[in-house]
Design a protein around this motif. Structure first.
Motif, PDB file in Angstrom:
ATOM      1  N   GLU A 109       0.838  -1.195   0.000  1.00  0.00           N
ATOM      2  CA  GLU A 109       0.000   0.000   0.000  1.00  0.00           C
ATOM      3  C   GLU A 109       0.879   1.253   0.000  1.00  0.00           C
ATOM      4  O   GLU A 109       0.617   2.205  -0.743  1.00  0.00           O
ATOM      5  CB  GLU A 109      -0.921   0.011   1.213  1.00  0.00           C
ATOM      6  CG  GLU A 109      -1.851   1.208   1.232  1.00  0.00           C
ATOM      7  CD  GLU A 109      -2.763   1.242   2.451  1.00  0.00           C
ATOM      8  OE1 GLU A 109      -3.650   2.101   2.461  1.00  0.00           O
ATOM      9  OE2 GLU A 109      -2.587   0.432   3.378  1.00  0.00           O
ATOM     10  N   GLY A 110       1.926   1.235   0.808  1.00  0.00           N
ATOM     11  CA  GLY A 110       2.820   2.387   0.861  1.00  0.00           C
ATOM     12  C   GLY A 110       3.542   2.635  -0.448  1.00  0.00           C
ATOM     13  O   GLY A 110       3.638   3.783  -0.911  1.00  0.00           O
ATOM     14  N   VAL A 111       4.021   1.572  -1.073  1.00  0.00           N
ATOM     15  CA  VAL A 111       4.694   1.709  -2.367  1.00  0.00           C
ATOM     16  C   VAL A 111       3.698   2.188  -3.420  1.00  0.00           C
ATOM     17  O   VAL A 111       4.008   3.053  -4.237  1.00  0.00           O
ATOM     18  CB  VAL A 111       5.360   0.379  -2.790  1.00  0.00           C
ATOM     19  CG1 VAL A 111       5.841   0.438  -4.223  1.00  0.00           C
ATOM     20  CG2 VAL A 111       6.518   0.043  -1.868  1.00  0.00           C
ATOM     21  N   GLY A 112       2.495   1.637  -3.391  1.00  0.00           N
ATOM     22  CA  GLY A 112       1.462   2.053  -4.331  1.00  0.00           C
ATOM     23  C   GLY A 112       1.116   3.518  -4.173  1.00  0.00           C
ATOM     24  O   GLY A 112       0.956   4.244  -5.157  1.00  0.00           O
ATOM     25  N   ARG A 113       1.037   3.965  -2.929  1.00  0.00           N
ATOM     26  CA  ARG A 113       0.729   5.366  -2.671  1.00  0.00           C
ATOM     27  C   ARG A 113       1.878   6.258  -3.143  1.00  0.00           C
ATOM     28  O   ARG A 113       1.655   7.311  -3.744  1.00  0.00           O
ATOM     29  CB  ARG A 113       0.473   5.570  -1.179  1.00  0.00           C
ATOM     30  CG  ARG A 113      -0.104   6.935  -0.856  1.00  0.00           C
ATOM     31  CD  ARG A 113      -0.488   7.074   0.607  1.00  0.00           C
ATOM     32  NE  ARG A 113      -1.602   6.179   0.929  1.00  0.00           N
ATOM     33  CZ  ARG A 113      -1.683   5.467   2.047  1.00  0.00           C
ATOM     34  NH1 ARG A 113      -0.751   5.532   2.953  1.00  0.00           N
ATOM     35  NH2 ARG A 113      -2.720   4.695   2.265  1.00  0.00           N
ATOM     36  N   LEU A 157      -1.758  -1.293  -7.009  1.00  0.00           N
ATOM     37  CA  LEU A 157      -0.872  -1.840  -5.986  1.00  0.00           C
ATOM     38  C   LEU A 157      -1.344  -1.417  -4.597  1.00  0.00           C
ATOM     39  O   LEU A 157      -1.319  -2.217  -3.652  1.00  0.00           O
ATOM     40  CB  LEU A 157       0.571  -1.380  -6.220  1.00  0.00           C
ATOM     41  CG  LEU A 157       1.636  -1.996  -5.326  1.00  0.00           C
ATOM     42  CD1 LEU A 157       1.663  -3.516  -5.467  1.00  0.00           C
ATOM     43  CD2 LEU A 157       3.004  -1.419  -5.655  1.00  0.00           C
ATOM     44  N   GLU A 158      -1.808  -0.193  -4.504  1.00  0.00           N
ATOM     45  CA  GLU A 158      -2.328   0.299  -3.228  1.00  0.00           C
ATOM     46  C   GLU A 158      -3.538  -0.521  -2.791  1.00  0.00           C
ATOM     47  O   GLU A 158      -3.641  -0.940  -1.632  1.00  0.00           O
ATOM     48  CB  GLU A 158      -2.697   1.771  -3.376  1.00  0.00           C
ATOM     49  CG  GLU A 158      -2.984   2.476  -2.082  1.00  0.00           C
ATOM     50  CD  GLU A 158      -3.229   3.968  -2.264  1.00  0.00           C
ATOM     51  OE1 GLU A 158      -3.774   4.561  -1.326  1.00  0.00           O
ATOM     52  OE2 GLU A 158      -2.878   4.528  -3.326  1.00  0.00           O
ATOM     53  N   ALA A 159      -4.442  -0.797  -3.714  1.00  0.00           N
ATOM     54  CA  ALA A 159      -5.637  -1.596  -3.416  1.00  0.00           C
ATOM     55  C   ALA A 159      -5.257  -3.031  -3.068  1.00  0.00           C
ATOM     56  O   ALA A 159      -5.831  -3.632  -2.148  1.00  0.00           O
ATOM     57  CB  ALA A 159      -6.590  -1.574  -4.600  1.00  0.00           C
ATOM     58  N   GLU A 160      -4.293  -3.570  -3.779  1.00  0.00           N
ATOM     59  CA  GLU A 160      -3.830  -4.934  -3.492  1.00  0.00           C
ATOM     60  C   GLU A 160      -3.251  -4.997  -2.073  1.00  0.00           C
ATOM     61  O   GLU A 160      -3.472  -5.959  -1.341  1.00  0.00           O
ATOM     62  CB  GLU A 160      -2.775  -5.347  -4.519  1.00  0.00           C
ATOM     63  CG  GLU A 160      -2.328  -6.780  -4.407  1.00  0.00           C
ATOM     64  CD  GLU A 160      -1.321  -7.164  -5.480  1.00  0.00           C
ATOM     65  OE1 GLU A 160      -0.511  -8.066  -5.205  1.00  0.00           O
ATOM     66  OE2 GLU A 160      -1.333  -6.574  -6.568  1.00  0.00           O
ATOM     67  N   GLY A 161      -2.521  -3.972  -1.711  1.00  0.00           N
ATOM     68  CA  GLY A 161      -1.955  -3.907  -0.365  1.00  0.00           C
ATOM     69  C   GLY A 161      -3.034  -3.862   0.704  1.00  0.00           C
ATOM     70  O   GLY A 161      -2.940  -4.557   1.723  1.00  0.00           O
TER      71      GLY A 161
END
Length: 61
Positions: free
Chosen positions: A20-24, A31-35
């Motif tokens: 989530e942090g990397v996606g953000r 990626l954020e949603a997957e996190g």
């Protein structure tokens, strides 16, 4: 076995936080949603472990 499950579940939650942090940071909504999904999955599994532990305690008495 239960301790291994607890560790795996917490690791899944932490992996989700990282995703989530990397996606953000990269503005990658997928990626954020997957996190967030990984975090939720880990938390649900941890709750299941707590229920199993509570049931064991009840039946030990």
């Amino acid at each position: 076995m239960a301790m291994d499950d607890k560790i795996d579940n917490k690791a899944e939650e932490l992996k989700g936080k990282a995703k989530e942090g990397v996606g953000r940071a990269t503005d990658d909504e997928g990626l954020e949603a997957e996190g967030r999904g990984d975090q939720a999955s880990g938390k649900v599994k941890q709750a299941g472990e707590k229920v199993k532990d509570a049931a064991k305690d009840v039946f030990k008495k």
